[in-house]
Design a protein around this motif. Structure first.
Motif, PDB file in Angstrom:
ATOM      1  N   PRO A   1       8.349  -7.310  -7.612  1.00  0.00           N
ATOM      2  CA  PRO A   1       8.001  -8.459  -6.715  1.00  0.00           C
ATOM      3  C   PRO A   1       8.922  -8.602  -5.683  1.00  0.00           C
ATOM      4  CG  PRO A   1       9.017  -9.224  -8.938  1.00  0.00           C
ATOM      5  CD  PRO A   1       8.688  -7.709  -9.061  1.00  0.00           C
ATOM      6  N   ASP A   2       8.568  -8.929  -4.553  1.00  0.00           N
ATOM      7  CA  ASP A   2       9.245  -8.864  -3.247  1.00  0.00           C
ATOM      8  C   ASP A   2       8.370  -9.733  -2.139  1.00  0.00           C
ATOM      9  OD1 ASP A   2      11.003  -8.692  -1.240  1.00  0.00           O
ATOM     10  OD2 ASP A   2      10.593  -6.566  -0.885  1.00  0.00           O
TER      11      ASP A   2
ATOM     12  N   LEU B   1       6.935   1.658  -5.466  1.00  0.00           N
ATOM     13  CA  LEU B   1       5.781   1.942  -4.476  1.00  0.00           C
ATOM     14  C   LEU B   1       4.549   1.645  -5.119  1.00  0.00           C
ATOM     15  CD1 LEU B   1       7.318   5.800  -3.459  1.00  0.00           C
ATOM     16  CD2 LEU B   1       7.296   3.491  -2.034  1.00  0.00           C
ATOM     17  N   VAL B   2       4.704   1.100  -6.283  1.00  0.00           N
ATOM     18  CA  VAL B   2       3.229   0.706  -6.989  1.00  0.00           C
ATOM     19  C   VAL B   2       2.436  -0.389  -5.951  1.00  0.00           C
ATOM     20  CG1 VAL B   2       2.360  -0.437  -8.949  1.00  0.00           C
ATOM     21  CG2 VAL B   2       4.154   1.267  -9.112  1.00  0.00           C
ATOM     22  N   THR B   3       1.268  -0.072  -5.959  1.00  0.00           N
ATOM     23  CA  THR B   3       0.394  -0.958  -4.871  1.00  0.00           C
ATOM     24  C   THR B   3      -0.237  -2.022  -5.294  1.00  0.00           C
ATOM     25  OG1 THR B   3      -1.285   0.408  -5.410  1.00  0.00           O
ATOM     26  CG2 THR B   3       0.138   1.332  -3.651  1.00  0.00           C
ATOM     27  N   SER B   4       0.687  -3.015  -5.979  1.00  0.00           N
ATOM     28  CA  SER B   4       0.409  -4.465  -6.517  1.00  0.00           C
ATOM     29  C   SER B   4       0.656  -5.350  -5.201  1.00  0.00           C
ATOM     30  CB  SER B   4       1.074  -4.970  -7.343  1.00  0.00           C
ATOM     31  OG  SER B   4       2.537  -5.092  -7.163  1.00  0.00           O
TER      32      SER B   4
ATOM     33  N   THR C   1      -4.712  -5.335  -8.804  1.00  0.00           N
ATOM     34  CA  THR C   1      -4.802  -5.852 -10.203  1.00  0.00           C
ATOM     35  C   THR C   1      -4.556  -5.027 -11.016  1.00  0.00           C
ATOM     36  OG1 THR C   1      -6.684  -6.432 -10.144  1.00  0.00           O
ATOM     37  CG2 THR C   1      -5.534  -8.198  -9.632  1.00  0.00           C
ATOM     38  N   SER C   2      -5.181  -3.878 -10.800  1.00  0.00           N
ATOM     39  CA  SER C   2      -5.224  -2.613 -11.605  1.00  0.00           C
ATOM     40  C   SER C   2      -3.550  -1.632 -11.495  1.00  0.00           C
ATOM     41  CB  SER C   2      -6.327  -1.823 -11.168  1.00  0.00           C
ATOM     42  OG  SER C   2      -7.409  -2.591 -11.720  1.00  0.00           O
ATOM     43  N   TYR C   3      -2.583  -2.264 -11.215  1.00  0.00           N
ATOM     44  CA  TYR C   3      -1.318  -1.706 -10.756  1.00  0.00           C
ATOM     45  C   TYR C   3      -0.867  -0.822 -11.642  1.00  0.00           C
ATOM     46  CZ  TYR C   3       1.221  -5.194 -12.895  1.00  0.00           C
ATOM     47  OH  TYR C   3       1.793  -6.330 -13.609  1.00  0.00           O
ATOM     48  N   THR C   4      -1.079  -0.978 -13.124  1.00  0.00           N
ATOM     49  CA  THR C   4      -0.560  -0.297 -14.430  1.00  0.00           C
ATOM     50  C   THR C   4      -1.379   1.135 -14.072  1.00  0.00           C
ATOM     51  OG1 THR C   4      -2.247  -1.032 -15.647  1.00  0.00           O
ATOM     52  CG2 THR C   4      -0.057  -2.275 -15.499  1.00  0.00           C
ATOM     53  N   GLN C   5      -2.427   1.396 -13.586  1.00  0.00           N
ATOM     54  CA  GLN C   5      -3.023   2.736 -13.277  1.00  0.00           C
ATOM     55  C   GLN C   5      -2.568   3.375 -12.358  1.00  0.00           C
ATOM     56  OE1 GLN C   5      -7.433   2.172 -13.094  1.00  0.00           O
ATOM     57  NE2 GLN C   5      -7.305   0.443 -14.532  1.00  0.00           N
ATOM     58  N   ASP C   6      -1.875   2.775 -11.449  1.00  0.00           N
ATOM     59  CA  ASP C   6      -1.231   3.669 -10.309  1.00  0.00           C
ATOM     60  C   ASP C   6      -0.285   4.544 -10.582  1.00  0.00           C
ATOM     61  OD1 ASP C   6       0.427   4.195  -7.915  1.00  0.00           O
ATOM     62  OD2 ASP C   6       0.013   2.478  -7.048  1.00  0.00           O
TER      63      ASP C   6
ATOM     64  N   THR D   1       0.745  -1.237   0.169  1.00  0.00           N
ATOM     65  CA  THR D   1       0.000   0.008  -0.023  1.00  0.00           C
ATOM     66  C   THR D   1       0.830   1.161   0.103  1.00  0.00           C
ATOM     67  OG1 THR D   1      -0.026   0.232   2.562  1.00  0.00           O
ATOM     68  CG2 THR D   1      -1.814  -1.205   1.292  1.00  0.00           C
ATOM     69  N   ARG D   2       0.228   2.671  -0.085  1.00  0.00           N
ATOM     70  CA  ARG D   2       0.825   3.637  -0.063  1.00  0.00           C
ATOM     71  C   ARG D   2      -0.120   4.522   0.789  1.00  0.00           C
ATOM     72  NH1 ARG D   2       1.531   4.320  -5.150  1.00  0.00           N
ATOM     73  NH2 ARG D   2      -0.064   6.006  -5.433  1.00  0.00           N
TER      74      ARG D   2
END
Length: 528
Positions: free
Chosen positions: A359-360, A348-351, A334-339, A316-317
């Motif tokens: 990925p981590d 910091l992308v919220t996937s 699942t819409s992380y490309t819109q972040d 999250t952010r």
């Protein structure tokens, strides 16, 4: 792992928080193997000392007796947490002419479970404006005027429920944490506020669904605001997943500190000198700063206990609202490309933590990896001589009916796993038509910390009645004793030297991968 198979099973999570109210949800998955006899358990040993606060008289009438209509009494706090002495701003809306507010500190209090710390005079009530829906993130905000400011001078640190009682009878809770300025020498109890808010459907939206319910994923919120009441009675996630841990910890008389997920995010040194951090039964949503700060604490020897499953699954952010910083929880999933951070700062992308673009997997800290839901299965002991099982009387294969559910984790060698790691339970289950396992585990870190993960979301709620899902007093005796052993041992400081993990990963033949997504049965035993 943002594949359709994973996405479809995560659609169930909106129901998971309501599992206590909708037991039929668990019927989709059953435990594997025959027999369900629970092993012997024992209640926690008497407290080494009684905490001064918990020797005070409690108030057994703290709970809500009458909800009334959905608009009859509502409210939210302008602060998720405050230091003792800092004010709490309460925003309330009611159909009644007036209301009062009572502040209850949650604890043990010789079985009363709460103490009345403060009570207001009569507060004039009125119905506040309808909430705003902020596009394009579908964020619901109740932009209300303040109803009163509550001074907290003399309030002990802890988890509080503000109970609003309208003159006409309906009541609601507003949760707030009186946080600890220092955690040094203490066991830290975390209130998972981000996760509370992720599942909060007040105003028709949460991070899972829009107004159409579980079929309305595409209209879900992409950011949720703390500037709104919680749904139901106002504190469901706290009461179901956290309250019983606080009761047990305070009953043992150990030195405790209280913080929220937002506090750990905000303060890099907050956990300095702490003996341990205890994460409650559902702690799914973590920011990168929070993860970094907890990881640094573990590396410095702070023990960690994850008393749930599905922990740290979502990245999250936090951003500001008009009421202050860290009151907007952003998670595009699942819409992380819109972040807006996509392609700018992918860390910091919220996937989901294990998903692209950065990925981590969470297992590097938690030890286990979230696998799936919904499930209801027996918990099966694999390492009966593990130190935290002392006094429970368990043997290898001892089973505790219904303890695995509604979500579960497994030790997955395909993801980062700290060694040595000891698999404590290895529980066969069937989920979404696939035979897999749920694991609880314990690892020790070279920095000195011990890290426990229960691997099931029912751990904390099993501590006592009302019993559901096949849970019973035997299971309660077991989980409370194990947790008491963890609390006492972790309170003594870095646990690795005194309580090393005995690595048994190779002997358990864990499967490196996601059997649910791969539709790969892990039992009956297969040769891979």
């Amino acid at each position: 792992m943002s594949s359709p198979s994973r996405y479809s099973r995560r659609a169930f999570i909106g129901i998971a928080a309501a599992a206590a109210a909708i037991p039929a949800v668990t019927a989709g998955c059953q435990g594997g193997g025959a027999g369900d006899a629970a092993g012997s358990g024992a209640s926690p040993a008497p407290s080494r000392r009684r905490a001064t606060e918990n020797s005070l008289d409690g108030n057994p009438s703290w709970d809500i007796r009458h909800l009334g209509g959905p608009d009859a009494m509502m409210g939210y706090a302008g602060q998720a947490s405050v230091l003792p002495g800092e004010p709490i701003t309460l925003y309330a809306s009611t159909t009644s002419r007036s209301f009062t507010v009572s502040a209850f500190r949650m604890g043990w209090y010789r079985g009363d479970l709460a103490r009345l710390v403060w009570h207001s005079g009569t507060v004039r009530g009125h119905r506040q404006r309808k909430p705003d829906l902020i596009k394009p993130t579908n964020t619901v905000e109740a932009r209300w005027g303040p109803s009163l400011s509550i001074a907290t001078h003399g309030w002990p640190e802890g988890s509080y429920l503000l109970r609003m009682d309208s003159a006409d009878g309906p009541q609601r809770f507003v949760p707030v944490t009186v946080r600890s300025a220092s955690t040094s020498g203490k066991i830290v109890i975390k209130n998972a506020v981000e996760t509370w808010q992720a599942y909060n459907t007040w105003g028709g939206y949460d991070l899972y669904n829009g107004p159409g319910g579980i079929a309305d994923y595409n209209n879900r919120s992409l950011a949720v605001s703390l500037d709104r009441p919680y749904d139901r009675q106002g504190a469901f996630m706290f009461l179901y997943h956290e309250r019983k841990l606080i009761q047990l910890a305070e009953r043992l008389g150990l030195p405790l500190a209280y913080v929220t997920s937002m506090d750990i995010d905000a303060e890099p040194r907050l956990l300095d000198g702490a003996r341990a951090l205890f994460s409650p039964g559902h702690d799914e949503y973590w920011t990168p700063p929070e993860r970094a700060h907890v990881t640094a604490a573990r590396d410095a020897g702070v023990n960690v206990a994850f008393l749930g499953a599905n922990c740290m699954f979502r990245r999250t952010r936090l951003e500001s609202t008009r009421l202050g910083p860290r009151r907007l929880v952003i998670c595009y999933k699942t819409s992380y490309t819109q972040d807006p951070m996509y392609g700018k700062d992918n860390a910091l992308v919220t996937s989901d933590w294990r998903e692209p673009p950065h990925p981590d997997p969470e297992s590097s800290l938690t030890g286990t990896l979230y696998e799936s839901n919904p499930v209801s299965a027996p918990y099966v002991v694999a390492s009966p001589h593990a130190w935290m099982f002392a006094g429970t009387g368990v043997q290898k294969g001892t089973r505790f009916r219904g303890l695995v559910g509604i979500e579960y984790d497994r030790v997955n060698p395909g993801a980062p796993v700290e060694r040595p790691i000891e698999i404590l339970s290895h529980s066969p289950l069937t989920c979404r038509g696939v035979n897999s396992y749920s694991d609880s585990a314990y690892y020790t870190h070279h920095g000195g910390a011990g890290v426990f993960n229960a691997g099931t979301m029912r751990w904390v709620t099993s501590f006592g009645g009302p019993y559901r899902f096949g849970l019973d007093r035997h299971t309660s005796d077991f989980t409370r004793r194990v947790t008491a052993n963890l609390l006492r041992a972790f309170a003594d400081g870095p646990a690795a030297a005194k309580h090393p993990a005995h690595d048994n990963l190779a002997a358990m033949h864990e499967w490196a991968g996601d059997p649910i997504a791969a539709h790969h049965n892990l039992w009956p035993p297969v040769v891979l």
